[in-house]
Write a protein that holds these residues in place. Structure first.
Motif, PDB file in Angstrom:
ATOM      1  N   ARG A 100       2.981   2.365   2.125  1.00 45.76           N
ATOM      2  CA  ARG A 100       3.190   3.092   3.376  1.00 45.76           C
ATOM      3  C   ARG A 100       4.660   3.024   3.786  1.00 45.76           C
ATOM      4  O   ARG A 100       5.317   2.015   3.562  1.00 45.76           O
ATOM      5  CB  ARG A 100       2.327   2.502   4.487  1.00 45.76           C
ATOM      6  CG  ARG A 100       0.844   2.684   4.251  1.00 45.76           C
ATOM      7  CD  ARG A 100       0.049   1.953   5.300  1.00 45.76           C
ATOM      8  NE  ARG A 100       0.361   0.528   5.299  1.00 45.76           N
ATOM      9  CZ  ARG A 100      -0.181  -0.346   6.140  1.00 45.76           C
ATOM     10  NH1 ARG A 100      -1.019   0.063   7.049  1.00 45.76           N
ATOM     11  NH2 ARG A 100       0.130  -1.627   6.089  1.00 45.76           N
TER      12      ARG A 100
ATOM     13  N   ARG B 221      -1.041   6.381  16.688  1.00 45.90           N
ATOM     14  CA  ARG B 221      -1.981   6.909  15.686  1.00 45.90           C
ATOM     15  C   ARG B 221      -1.755   8.410  15.476  1.00 45.90           C
ATOM     16  O   ARG B 221      -1.945   8.920  14.371  1.00 45.90           O
ATOM     17  CB  ARG B 221      -3.424   6.619  16.093  1.00 45.90           C
ATOM     18  CG  ARG B 221      -3.737   5.119  16.061  1.00 45.90           C
ATOM     19  CD  ARG B 221      -5.209   4.803  16.130  1.00 45.90           C
ATOM     20  NE  ARG B 221      -5.422   3.367  16.295  1.00 45.90           N
ATOM     21  CZ  ARG B 221      -5.369   2.470  15.303  1.00 45.90           C
ATOM     22  NH1 ARG B 221      -5.106   2.862  14.072  1.00 45.90           N
ATOM     23  NH2 ARG B 221      -5.565   1.186  15.536  1.00 45.90           N
ATOM     24  N   GLN B 222      -1.323   9.121  16.535  1.00 39.37           N
ATOM     25  CA  GLN B 222      -0.960  10.532  16.368  1.00 39.37           C
ATOM     26  C   GLN B 222       0.252  10.680  15.453  1.00 39.37           C
ATOM     27  O   GLN B 222       0.416  11.692  14.791  1.00 39.37           O
ATOM     28  CB  GLN B 222      -0.629  11.171  17.726  1.00 39.37           C
ATOM     29  CG  GLN B 222      -1.781  11.211  18.706  1.00 39.37           C
ATOM     30  CD  GLN B 222      -2.983  11.944  18.156  1.00 39.37           C
ATOM     31  OE1 GLN B 222      -2.873  13.101  17.760  1.00 39.37           O
ATOM     32  NE2 GLN B 222      -4.116  11.254  18.073  1.00 39.37           N
TER      33      GLN B 222
ATOM     34  N   TRP C  65      -0.484   0.112  13.583  1.00 36.97           N
ATOM     35  CA  TRP C  65      -0.022   1.252  14.383  1.00 36.97           C
ATOM     36  C   TRP C  65       1.257   0.938  15.144  1.00 36.97           C
ATOM     37  O   TRP C  65       2.018   1.838  15.491  1.00 36.97           O
ATOM     38  CB  TRP C  65      -1.126   1.693  15.350  1.00 36.97           C
ATOM     39  CG  TRP C  65      -1.630   0.631  16.280  1.00 36.97           C
ATOM     40  CD1 TRP C  65      -2.660  -0.230  16.057  1.00 36.97           C
ATOM     41  CD2 TRP C  65      -1.127   0.302  17.587  1.00 36.97           C
ATOM     42  NE1 TRP C  65      -2.829  -1.065  17.137  1.00 36.97           N
ATOM     43  CE2 TRP C  65      -1.911  -0.758  18.092  1.00 36.97           C
ATOM     44  CE3 TRP C  65      -0.096   0.803  18.381  1.00 36.97           C
ATOM     45  CZ2 TRP C  65      -1.685  -1.336  19.338  1.00 36.97           C
ATOM     46  CZ3 TRP C  65       0.126   0.247  19.633  1.00 36.97           C
ATOM     47  CH2 TRP C  65      -0.667  -0.807  20.099  1.00 36.97           C
TER      48      TRP C  65
ATOM     49  N   GLY D 203       0.764   8.874  12.907  1.00 43.86           N
ATOM     50  CA  GLY D 203       0.416   8.439  11.550  1.00 43.86           C
ATOM     51  C   GLY D 203       0.170   6.955  11.425  1.00 43.86           C
ATOM     52  O   GLY D 203      -0.086   6.458  10.319  1.00 43.86           O
ATOM     53  N   GLY D 204       0.246   6.220  12.518  1.00 38.01           N
ATOM     54  CA  GLY D 204       0.009   4.778  12.461  1.00 38.01           C
ATOM     55  C   GLY D 204      -1.459   4.485  12.165  1.00 38.01           C
ATOM     56  O   GLY D 204      -2.343   5.262  12.513  1.00 38.01           O
ATOM     57  N   SER D 205      -1.702   3.348  11.519  1.00 36.90           N
ATOM     58  CA  SER D 205      -3.089   2.985  11.198  1.00 36.90           C
ATOM     59  C   SER D 205      -3.215   1.465  11.168  1.00 36.90           C
ATOM     60  O   SER D 205      -2.223   0.746  11.247  1.00 36.90           O
ATOM     61  CB  SER D 205      -3.495   3.570   9.840  1.00 36.90           C
ATOM     62  OG  SER D 205      -2.643   3.045   8.836  1.00 36.90           O
ATOM     63  N   GLY D 206      -4.463   0.986  11.033  1.00 31.92           N
ATOM     64  CA  GLY D 206      -4.696  -0.452  10.943  1.00 31.92           C
ATOM     65  C   GLY D 206      -4.882  -1.086  12.304  1.00 31.92           C
ATOM     66  O   GLY D 206      -4.608  -0.470  13.347  1.00 31.92           O
TER      67      GLY D 206
ATOM     68  N   GLU E  13      -1.157   3.155  21.783  1.00 30.72           N
ATOM     69  CA  GLU E  13      -1.845   3.126  20.488  1.00 30.72           C
ATOM     70  C   GLU E  13      -2.270   4.543  20.085  1.00 30.72           C
ATOM     71  O   GLU E  13      -2.118   4.938  18.922  1.00 30.72           O
ATOM     72  CB  GLU E  13      -3.073   2.208  20.557  1.00 30.72           C
ATOM     73  CG  GLU E  13      -3.804   2.163  19.220  1.00 30.72           C
ATOM     74  CD  GLU E  13      -5.020   1.251  19.221  1.00 30.72           C
ATOM     75  OE1 GLU E  13      -5.173   0.463  20.171  1.00 30.72           O
ATOM     76  OE2 GLU E  13      -5.804   1.338  18.255  1.00 30.72           O
ATOM     77  N   HIS E  14      -2.751   5.302  21.073  1.00 31.11           N
ATOM     78  CA  HIS E  14      -3.126   6.682  20.773  1.00 31.11           C
ATOM     79  C   HIS E  14      -1.916   7.447  20.244  1.00 31.11           C
ATOM     80  O   HIS E  14      -2.009   8.175  19.243  1.00 31.11           O
ATOM     81  CB  HIS E  14      -3.677   7.359  22.036  1.00 31.11           C
ATOM     82  CG  HIS E  14      -3.929   8.820  21.845  1.00 31.11           C
ATOM     83  ND1 HIS E  14      -3.070   9.784  22.324  1.00 31.11           N
ATOM     84  CD2 HIS E  14      -4.910   9.490  21.195  1.00 31.11           C
ATOM     85  CE1 HIS E  14      -3.524  10.981  21.988  1.00 31.11           C
ATOM     86  NE2 HIS E  14      -4.639  10.821  21.313  1.00 31.11           N
TER      87      HIS E  14
ATOM     88  N   ARG F  64       0.826  -1.207   0.000  1.00 35.56           N
ATOM     89  CA  ARG F  64       0.000   0.000   0.000  1.00 35.56           C
ATOM     90  C   ARG F  64       0.866   1.266   0.000  1.00 35.56           C
ATOM     91  O   ARG F  64       0.363   2.369   0.183  1.00 35.56           O
ATOM     92  CB  ARG F  64      -0.932  -0.008   1.214  1.00 35.56           C
ATOM     93  CG  ARG F  64      -2.146  -0.903   0.992  1.00 35.56           C
ATOM     94  CD  ARG F  64      -3.037  -0.941   2.212  1.00 35.56           C
ATOM     95  NE  ARG F  64      -2.487  -1.841   3.225  1.00 35.56           N
ATOM     96  CZ  ARG F  64      -3.081  -2.102   4.385  1.00 35.56           C
ATOM     97  NH1 ARG F  64      -4.220  -1.526   4.676  1.00 35.56           N
ATOM     98  NH2 ARG F  64      -2.534  -2.945   5.243  1.00 35.56           N
TER      99      ARG F  64
ATOM    100  N   ALA G 217       4.418   2.417  13.871  1.00 34.20           N
ATOM    101  CA  ALA G 217       4.645   3.861  14.003  1.00 34.20           C
ATOM    102  C   ALA G 217       5.234   4.260  15.353  1.00 34.20           C
ATOM    103  O   ALA G 217       5.495   5.429  15.597  1.00 34.20           O
ATOM    104  CB  ALA G 217       3.330   4.609  13.770  1.00 34.20           C
TER     105      ALA G 217
END
Lengths: 66, 583
Positions: free
Chosen positions: A61, B324-325, B334, B327-330, B320-321, A59, B337
């Motif tokens: 990333r 995600r700040q 995360w 730029g991590g996702s999924g 995790e927060h 993807r 990241a």
């Protein structure tokens, strides 16, 4: 790379207890695994992890853990 | 938090000196303790025996006392002093008082260390090979008990110092909630004072007079019970500063905020009320304590899993927060990241991971029936090397990479080496503690210089004893190397030059702040009262039974001095009277 170099290093390190404990588990399941076989299997697992980590992310990333 | 930016050294130079000195004291203890550790590994496995096996127990005592008391508690007082000062944004009330408690702790460590090392000086009639679990019938030189008493009194005075800061702050801010780091330091202080009172009584009333020859004998079971009254709660005393760092630093370093301030307060309140009435679970095999009391201790211990599980949830949610700040996702993506390059983050995260494993082996220890399988075996040693030896020690070492610049104004000499150091510790502990657990399962004893027996072979379930011993040797060696790497980074940083542009002092903000927490959580008197009540419920009957059966100064016979008889008589009469009225 799918993960940062530091992230890959940490992932390899976390595999160590998994490899060590896996031997105990499989022996209790009836498969007698020697120390050398465990080491070989561990090297294969780590090799697979490195190959996965080196492959480009489908993807697109980029790792941002650095 | 301080409105003035800059490092802790910029904001509170005098307090930074105190924290720095406490940290340096802990690092000295770490070095000597780790050296004793590798010597033990080589001795037990019969690779290298540089001391007589009779003196092995002095090495073991020094290893344990220096690491679980001096290293951990000196670091703890540094952390809590930082936490209180930073979160209240005010200096300590009286630095002369602060230096006095530090001096008491240092003097105590020195006296206890001299008593142990005296065994190696020919012609000197001094020995303290009583191990960290220093109850009767083993007897140490008076210096040992005196040293430990001074050390503990020093920690009480330190706790009072943090309370004095809070009381002064409260006068200026009567309607404010207690800042979370201060709340954590204060609740920990309360249960520490409550729990260490037991060992203080044991040392001052029994062991020290016995060692000085003032009394001829003691009730061994009573001293054991008083020791374990403190001996399990002290585990949480080591752990709470690690928890403080996981709650207040890890979210910030992850790039986010603490998920829930109220949950963190609930966790510390639970530790305050539940830490102490559990110690009897270390005495499941003691014949002098009724099974019912042991069952109560087991139930209390199992309740302690709750705050640990709450912590796992809150800390991982905060990480995790943060990810995600960044730029991590999924669902799991995360994780990529997170700042794995940073030894502060990686060390603390790995320490938390190993603590989860320690929780599982701890449940085995806590279970009354299954504990019999592992009691007094090397399993237990493997367990606490995961808790205090990794969850606490690795968190402290990782945190040092953040604190050292704050305390010295100097940048960490090599963060890359720091990362290698925390990873080496993790691998070393994996090998060593895994082998210790497995050896324990086949009955290999702890506290034994030569666990090899002629005409007897352990029935190893997987592999061989030689493999298990090799695992311990590799693990122990890696841990010693990791310690040396850590100290190298510390020394090189300290002797380096001051730099500009270091991060500001501070701790994590919260997603759900103190305004969401019920006010009752800050009622320290209420929680301290409940904690004391639970202790009375859990311990009054077992202690009365032990004294009645063995005598307050043992062995056997009527309890003495006479007032105990009188108290018991009055109690019986009162109970009979109340019973008669009700009937």
């Amino acid at each position: 790379m799918r993960v940062s170099r530091a992230g890959l290093l940490v992932a390899i390190v976390i595999m160590v207890p998994i490899i060590v404990e896996l031997r105990t588990v499989v022996v209790h399941l009836g498969f007698d695994v020697s120390l050398a076989e465990t080491a070989l299997f561990g090297a294969m697992m780590i090799g697979a992890l490195v190959l996965w980590a080196m492959a480009p992310d489908i993807r697109g990333r980029e790792p941002n853990g650095e | 938090m301080s409105t003035e930016s800059g490092t802790f050294l910029d904001q509170f130079p005098a307090e930074a000196k105190v924290v720095r000195t406490a940290f340096y004291s802990s690092f000295v203890a770490l070095f000597v303790g780790a050296l004793m550790g590798i010597l033990q590994v080589l001795h037990r496995t019969d690779v290298l025996r540089i001391v007589d096996s009779a003196d092995y127990y002095s090495l073991l005592t020094l290893h344990a006392v220096l690491l679980v008391l001096s290293f951990s508690v000196f670091f703890l007082v540094g952390i809590f002093t930082w936490a209180v000062t930073t979160s209240l944004d005010r200096g300590l009330q009286d630095l002369r008082y602060t230096w006095a408690w530090y001096g008491l702790m240092a003097l105590g460590t020195l006296l206890a260390g001299i008593a142990v090392l005296g065994a190696f000086i020919p012609g000197l009639d001094m020995s303290a090979a009583v191990l960290y679990t220093f109850y009767a019938p083993l007897q140490a030189h008076p210096f040992y008990y005196l040293g430990l008493a001074l050390f503990i009194v020093g920690t009480w005075l330190a706790g009072l110092d943090w309370f004095r800061s809070w009381w002064a702050w409260k006068k200026d801010n009567p309607d404010e909630r207690i800042p979370l780091p201060t709340f954590m330091a204060l609740t920990t202080t309360l249960f520490w004072i409550l729990s260490s009172a037991g060992v203080a009584v044991s040392v001052l009333a029994f062991l020290l007079p016995w060692s000085l020859g003032i009394i001829d004998q003691v009730n061994a079971l009573l001293t054991r019970t008083l020791f374990w009254y403190f001996g399990h709660a002290v585990v949480y005393f080591w752990l709470m500063p690690a928890y403080l760092l996981w709650y207040t630093m890890l979210p910030k370093i992850s790039g986010g905020k603490l998920f829930s301030d109220p949950l963190a307060r609930v966790v510390f309140v639970l530790f305050l009320i539940l830490s102490t009435p559990t110690g009897i679970h270390h005495q499941y095999l003691d014949p002098g304590i009724a099974e019912g009391f042991k069952f109560i201790a087991m139930v209390n211990t199992m309740f302690l899993l709750l705050p640990s599980l709450l912590t796992a949830f809150t800390v991982v949610a905060s990480m995790e927060h943060g990810a995600r700040q960044r730029g991590g996702s999924g669902l799991f993506g995360w994780l990529r990241a997170l700042p794995w390059r940073d030894p502060v983050f990686t060390g603390m995260a790995l320490a938390g991971l190993m603590f989860a494993a320690a929780g599982f082996s701890g449940m085995i220890n806590a279970g009354m029936n299954i504990n019999y399988l592992v009691h007094n075996t090397w399993w237990v040693v493997g367990h606490f090397h995961l808790t205090v030896g990794t969850a606490v020690a690795l968190t402290f070492m990782a945190a040092t990479y953040w604190f050292l610049p704050q305390l010295t104004g100097k940048a960490i000499w090599s963060k890359s080496l720091g990362l290698v150091q925390v990873l080496v510790w993790f691998v070393g502990m994996t090998f060593m503690s895994n082998s210790m657990h497995r050896q324990g399962l086949i009955g290999v004893p702890r506290r034994t210089a030569e666990p090899q027996y002629s005409g007897f072979d352990y029935e190893v379930a997987v592999g061989s004893m030689a493999e298990l011993n090799m695992q311990v040797i590799i693990g122990g060696t890696l841990l010693f190397i990791s310690t040396l790497l850590f100290l190298t980074v510390v020394v090189m940083t300290v002797i380096g030059d001051k730099v500009d542009g270091l991060p500001d002092n501070g701790y994590a903000d919260t997603l759900s702040g103190p305004e969401d927490a019920p006010l009752v959580l800050d009622n320290l008197k209420l929680w301290a009262g409940i904690a004391a009540l639970l202790v009375i419920l859990a311990y009054s009957l077992p202690l009365a039974a032990i004294i009645t059966r063995g005598g307050i100064l043992g062995p056997g016979g009527s309890p003495s001095p006479q007032f105990v008889d009188t108290l018991l008589f009055v109690g019986r009469v009162a109970a009979d009277t109340v019973g008669g009225v009700i009937a």
